[in-house]
Scaffold this active site. Structure first.
Site, PDB file in Angstrom:
ATOM      1  N   HIS A  17      28.452  15.673  98.993  1.00 51.66           N
ATOM      2  CA  HIS A  17      28.674  15.009  97.699  1.00 51.66           C
ATOM      3  C   HIS A  17      27.404  14.267  97.281  1.00 51.66           C
ATOM      4  CE1 HIS A  17      33.163  14.729  98.972  1.00 51.66           C
ATOM      5  NE2 HIS A  17      33.082  15.639  98.014  1.00 51.66           N
ATOM      6  N   LYS A  41      47.085  15.289  97.417  1.00 47.63           N
ATOM      7  CA  LYS A  41      46.520  14.759  98.669  1.00 47.63           C
ATOM      8  C   LYS A  41      46.986  13.322  98.910  1.00 47.63           C
ATOM      9  CE  LYS A  41      42.181  17.422  98.275  1.00 47.63           C
ATOM     10  NZ  LYS A  41      40.756  17.312  97.914  1.00 47.63           N
ATOM     11  N   ARG A  90      30.797  25.057  96.949  1.00 45.81           N
ATOM     12  CA  ARG A  90      30.362  25.468  98.289  1.00 45.81           C
ATOM     13  C   ARG A  90      30.624  26.947  98.542  1.00 45.81           C
ATOM     14  NH1 ARG A  90      34.022  21.154 101.139  1.00 45.81           N
ATOM     15  NH2 ARG A  90      35.234  22.077  99.471  1.00 45.81           N
ATOM     16  N   SER A 128      35.425  16.673 103.291  1.00 48.18           N
ATOM     17  CA  SER A 128      36.076  15.404 103.612  1.00 48.18           C
ATOM     18  C   SER A 128      37.196  15.642 104.613  1.00 48.18           C
ATOM     19  CB  SER A 128      36.663  14.782 102.338  1.00 48.18           C
ATOM     20  OG  SER A 128      35.662  14.585 101.386  1.00 48.18           O
TER      21      SER A 128
HETATM   22  O1  PNS Z   1      37.869  15.912  95.358  1.00 47.13           O
HETATM   23  P1  PNS Z   1      39.051  16.617  94.758  1.00 47.13           P
HETATM   24  O2  PNS Z   1      40.326  16.233  95.485  1.00 47.13           O
HETATM   25  O3  PNS Z   1      38.866  18.106  94.678  1.00 47.13           O
HETATM   26  O4  PNS Z   1      39.134  16.088  93.250  1.00 47.13           O
HETATM   27  C1  PNS Z   1      40.130  16.540  92.382  1.00 47.13           C
HETATM   28  C2  PNS Z   1      40.256  15.586  91.187  1.00 47.13           C
HETATM   29  C3  PNS Z   1      40.590  14.179  91.682  1.00 47.13           C
HETATM   30  C4  PNS Z   1      38.967  15.571  90.412  1.00 47.13           C
HETATM   31  C5  PNS Z   1      41.407  16.137  90.303  1.00 47.13           C
HETATM   32  O5  PNS Z   1      42.595  16.185  91.031  1.00 47.13           O
HETATM   33  C6  PNS Z   1      41.594  15.303  89.044  1.00 47.13           C
HETATM   34  O6  PNS Z   1      40.882  15.481  88.075  1.00 47.13           O
HETATM   35  N1  PNS Z   1      42.567  14.375  89.085  1.00 47.13           N
HETATM   36  C7  PNS Z   1      42.868  13.519  87.964  1.00 47.13           C
HETATM   37  C8  PNS Z   1      44.085  14.034  87.188  1.00 47.13           C
HETATM   38  C9  PNS Z   1      43.681  15.115  86.201  1.00 47.13           C
HETATM   39  O7  PNS Z   1      42.972  14.894  85.248  1.00 47.13           O
HETATM   40  N2  PNS Z   1      44.152  16.330  86.420  1.00 47.13           N
HETATM   41  C10 PNS Z   1      43.831  17.406  85.494  1.00 47.13           C
HETATM   42  C11 PNS Z   1      43.698  18.681  86.126  1.00 47.13           C
HETATM   43  S1  PNS Z   1      45.309  19.270  86.582  1.00 47.13           S
END
Ligand code: PNS
Length: 159
Positions: A17, A41, A90, A128
């Site tokens: 990251h 998660k 990745r 992670s």
């Molecule tokens: O590191 P991650 O878990 O891949 O990140 C995913 C994340 C947190 C960026 C994604 O789940 C997110 O954007 N969450 C906020 C809610 C949202 O806007 N969801 C829209 C897409 S369904």
């Protein structure tokens, strides 16, 4: 001013990251690392711990700031004029997942683009979830986070 938002659950933030942020900080005027909830998660670190880890990992980058948001990413992005989302890729697995996320965000906010930075070879197997597993099972993860972060996480484990 060109602002990039790097969203993620960052549980925890890794050297992979950090590399994406470093490279984005050379392309954009400002990079905002935004800790968000991924509803699929269960968090391992608290929000405060995640923010501390990101701040320690990015402290040498003047144009990077750390924030958090609960709710939709597209609503957070409205804070900035013409923001761009950035994500690291990745593998093809990330590509599949991230393209659908990018398209959902596009549907929700038609002008919100996502720019992908291809991860360096040495960061492709860092995640992670691997770090969480190694912490839980007492394995060595010192090569997957910066030294300062390793010390910080170890100090949390001792509490
Ligand atoms: O590191 P991650 O878990 O891949 O990140 C995913 C994340 C947190 C960026 C994604 O789940 C997110 O954007 N969450 C906020 C809610 C949202 O806007 N969801 C829209 C897409 S369904």
């Amino acid at each position: 001013m060109k602002v990039a938002i790097f969203p993620g659950s960052f549980d925890p933030f890794t050297i992979g990251h950090a590399d994406v942020v470093k490279r984005a900080s050379r392309i954009f005027d400002k990079v905002v690392v935004c800790v968000m909830q991924n509803s699929s998660k269960t968090p391992f670190f608290t929000l405060e711990q995640k923010i501390e880890i990101i701040k320690l990992s990015t402290k040498s980058l003047d144009n990077v700031l750390v924030d958090s948001h609960e709710g939709l990413l597209v609503n957070y992005a409205k804070k900035y004029e013409n923001a761009t989302l950035i994500k690291g890729l990745r593998s093809y697995v990330d590509f599949d997942y991230e393209t659908s996320m990018a398209n959902v965000n596009f549907k929700l906010a038609g002008d919100l683009d996502t720019v992908f930075l291809i991860s360096k070879d040495e960061h492709r197997s860092i995640s992670s979830s691997v770090i969480r597993e190694l912490i839980t099972l007492d394995g060595d993860y010192s090569h997957l986070v910066y030294d300062e972060i390793y010390t910080y996480i170890k100090s949390l484990e001792e509490k």
